[in-house]
Motif scaffolding. Structure first.
Motif, PDB file in Angstrom:
ATOM      1  N   TYR A   1      -3.631   9.032  -3.155  1.00 17.57           N
ATOM      2  CA  TYR A   1      -3.738   7.549  -2.898  1.00 17.57           C
ATOM      3  C   TYR A   1      -4.448   6.884  -3.809  1.00 17.57           C
ATOM      4  O   TYR A   1      -5.545   7.423  -4.182  1.00 17.57           O
TER       5      TYR A   1
ATOM      6  N   GLN B   1       0.766   4.458   9.441  1.00 19.08           N
ATOM      7  CA  GLN B   1       0.923   5.721   9.311  1.00 19.08           C
ATOM      8  C   GLN B   1       0.061   6.647  10.060  1.00 19.08           C
ATOM      9  O   GLN B   1       0.317   7.589  10.670  1.00 19.08           O
TER      10      GLN B   1
ATOM     11  N   THR C   1      -0.402   1.401   5.450  1.00 15.95           N
ATOM     12  CA  THR C   1      -0.975   2.694   5.534  1.00 15.95           C
ATOM     13  C   THR C   1      -1.636   2.686   6.930  1.00 15.95           C
ATOM     14  O   THR C   1      -1.503   4.083   7.121  1.00 15.95           O
TER      15      THR C   1
ATOM     16  N   VAL D   1      -1.878   1.897  -2.822  1.00 13.54           N
ATOM     17  CA  VAL D   1      -2.064   1.078  -1.658  1.00 13.54           C
ATOM     18  C   VAL D   1      -2.500  -0.222  -2.325  1.00 13.54           C
ATOM     19  O   VAL D   1      -3.447  -0.338  -2.830  1.00 13.54           O
TER      20      VAL D   1
ATOM     21  N   GLN E   1       2.499   0.586  -1.145  1.00 13.66           N
ATOM     22  CA  GLN E   1       2.535  -0.017   0.265  1.00 13.66           C
ATOM     23  C   GLN E   1       1.136  -0.723   0.299  1.00 13.66           C
ATOM     24  O   GLN E   1       0.114  -0.592  -0.274  1.00 13.66           O
TER      25      GLN E   1
ATOM     26  N   TYR F   1      -2.191  -2.287   2.654  1.00  7.83           N
ATOM     27  CA  TYR F   1      -3.119  -1.884   3.633  1.00  7.83           C
ATOM     28  C   TYR F   1      -2.521  -1.642   5.206  1.00  7.83           C
ATOM     29  O   TYR F   1      -2.640  -0.601   5.587  1.00  7.83           O
TER      30      TYR F   1
END
Length: 432
Positions: free
Chosen positions: A6, A98, A95, A67, A90, A92
């Motif tokens: 990430y 997930q 994320t 992110v 993607q 915050y």
């Protein structure tokens, strides 16, 4: 979750830093970029072995998941490069969702009190079950095979609409973020939409009319001090050592709880935690909780009590002053307040004046303009005019505070007020 790499654009933000640490704990490779300015989140990132780089499109590598920080637009140089490379980008909230999907999750929402409540719930659950958590003060902890995931669900720009937790706590609904929401009804609609995404149950403060009117698809358990609340605090005793109360679920006494926290809001926040713990058959352990960063963080220097608090809305300021009065009933209370965003100050100018006037003395710093807005028609002087005896203060005049002895000084704000606090602490140590 599958182990990934990430890259955080804006990794020093409190939420972003917390999420980066959580994902690192779960075994992922994590790094990111941000401005050069030192922040309180920076050292914990370094301690976790997470590189923090300067903005540079060359930082991006194949296979990274990017992110995108909430305040960074699609034309940011790193986001542009990520798109050119075909990297997955993607937000915050996306994320966080997930992580939500892989746990028994509890999202804490509310205009005020969500960070304190999230921290307390994470503490309680962590003492009895494997728990990962994400707290808005920059703390994120990931635990492999954790049963629970406790996280803040922030309503700003409807970020919490990305989440579908098992449970939700809603501490209150209030009109904040006037740069996004139109009015209280607009905020309430967002909370209701979020509530419809909750899977098992919702815990809401019973005295909030907006929360009493929620139309959602799961059971709503109300907590508070009124007879019609499902979870109720009774026989509340508040002292300089904290607060003690009896907790009931309907007519069933759940126990007597003591918290070393201050203010009526702390009793309500802890009662919400008791409610969640009861529904998940967890024994709450509240007495050992001492608070989260920037929420009534206290330090003794020379003959002074110095308190740091994130309060930046009139309701939060009122609650913080109430807490300080409870813990230090005999001491003079001095507040140093940094207005955070022009739009918020303009929308609540009268209410800010009323809340701050509860202190014995108020100093107002220059307004902290966010990335979203750098100027406006309202000034710090407009606020001072509403507070009897108040004065302006900046780093050059911080020595004004040295005139106070055996008193309490509370630094409040959501901007960079720590720089004023740090200067004062340094001079106070020199004074001795």
């Amino acid at each position: 979750m599958e182990k990934k790499t990430y890259y955080f654009v804006g990794i020093k933000g409190t939420g972003m830093a917390a999420l980066a640490r959580l994902l690192k704990d779960l075994g992922n490779e994590v790094l990111g970029s941000d401005i050069e300015k030192e922040t309180f989140t920076q050292q914990p990132l370094a301690d976790a072995g997470i590189p923090v780089l300067s903005f540079d499109p060359a930082n991006l590598k194949e296979g990274m998941i990017v992110v995108q920080g909430n305040v960074f637009s699609d034309d940011h140089e790193e986001i542009v490069r990520a798109k050119e490379m075909g990297l997955k980008i993607q937000s915050y909230p996306e994320t966080v969702e997930q992580v939500v999907a892989n746990h028994t999750s509890i999202g804490v929402a509310g205009a005020h009190g969500k960070t304190s409540t999230t921290g307390l719930l994470a503490h309680v659950l962590s003492n009895v079950e494997q728990t990962s958590y994400l707290i808005g003060d920059g703390v994120g902890v990931g635990v492999a095979d954790a049963r629970f995931f406790v996280f803040e669900a922030d309503e700003y720009r409807d970020h919490f609409l990305a989440y579908h937790p098992d449970y939700a706590i809603m501490t209150n609904v209030d009109f904040d973020h006037p740069d996004y929401f139109k009015d209280l009804a607009d905020v309430k609609d967002s909370f209701e939409t979020y509530g419809r995404q909750v899977k098992k149950g919702l815990f809401a403060w019973g005295e909030d009319k907006s929360l009493r009117d929620l139309n959602v698809d799961v059971p709503v358990y109300y907590y508070g001090t009124a007879p019609d609340d499902d979870f109720r605090a009774a026989n509340i005793v508040r002292t300089p050592d904290g607060s003690t109360y009896d907790a009931y679920y309907k007519d069933q006494k759940l126990g007597t709880f003591t918290i070393h926290l201050y203010g009526e809001h702390s009793v309500l926040n802890s009662l919400a935690v008791v409610a969640v713990a009861y529904m998940e058959k967890i024994k709450a352990e509240l007495a050992n909780f001492s608070g989260v960063k920037r929420r009534f963080a206290e330090e003794d220097i020379a003959d002074m009590k110095v308190i740091d608090d994130y309060a930046h809305h009139p309701s939060e300021i009122k609650a913080t002053i109430d807490a300080a009065r409870q813990k230090f009933p005999q001491k003079e209370l001095v507040v140093v307040f940094q207005p955070h965003t022009y739009s918020r100050l303009a929308a609540y100018l009268t209410e800010f004046g009323q809340s701050l006037s509860r202190a014995d003395k108020v100093f107002v710093t220059p307004i902290f303009g966010s990335i979203r807005e750098q100027n406006g028609s309202v000034s710090a002087k407009d606020l001072e005019d509403l507070i009897p005896g108040s004065e302006d203060i900046d780093q050059a005049s911080i020595t004004k505070l040295l005139a106070y002895h055996d008193a309490v000084v509370v630094f409040m704000g959501a901007g960079d007020i720590e720089k004023y606090e740090d200067d004062y602490k340094a001079r106070l140590k020199e004074r001795g």
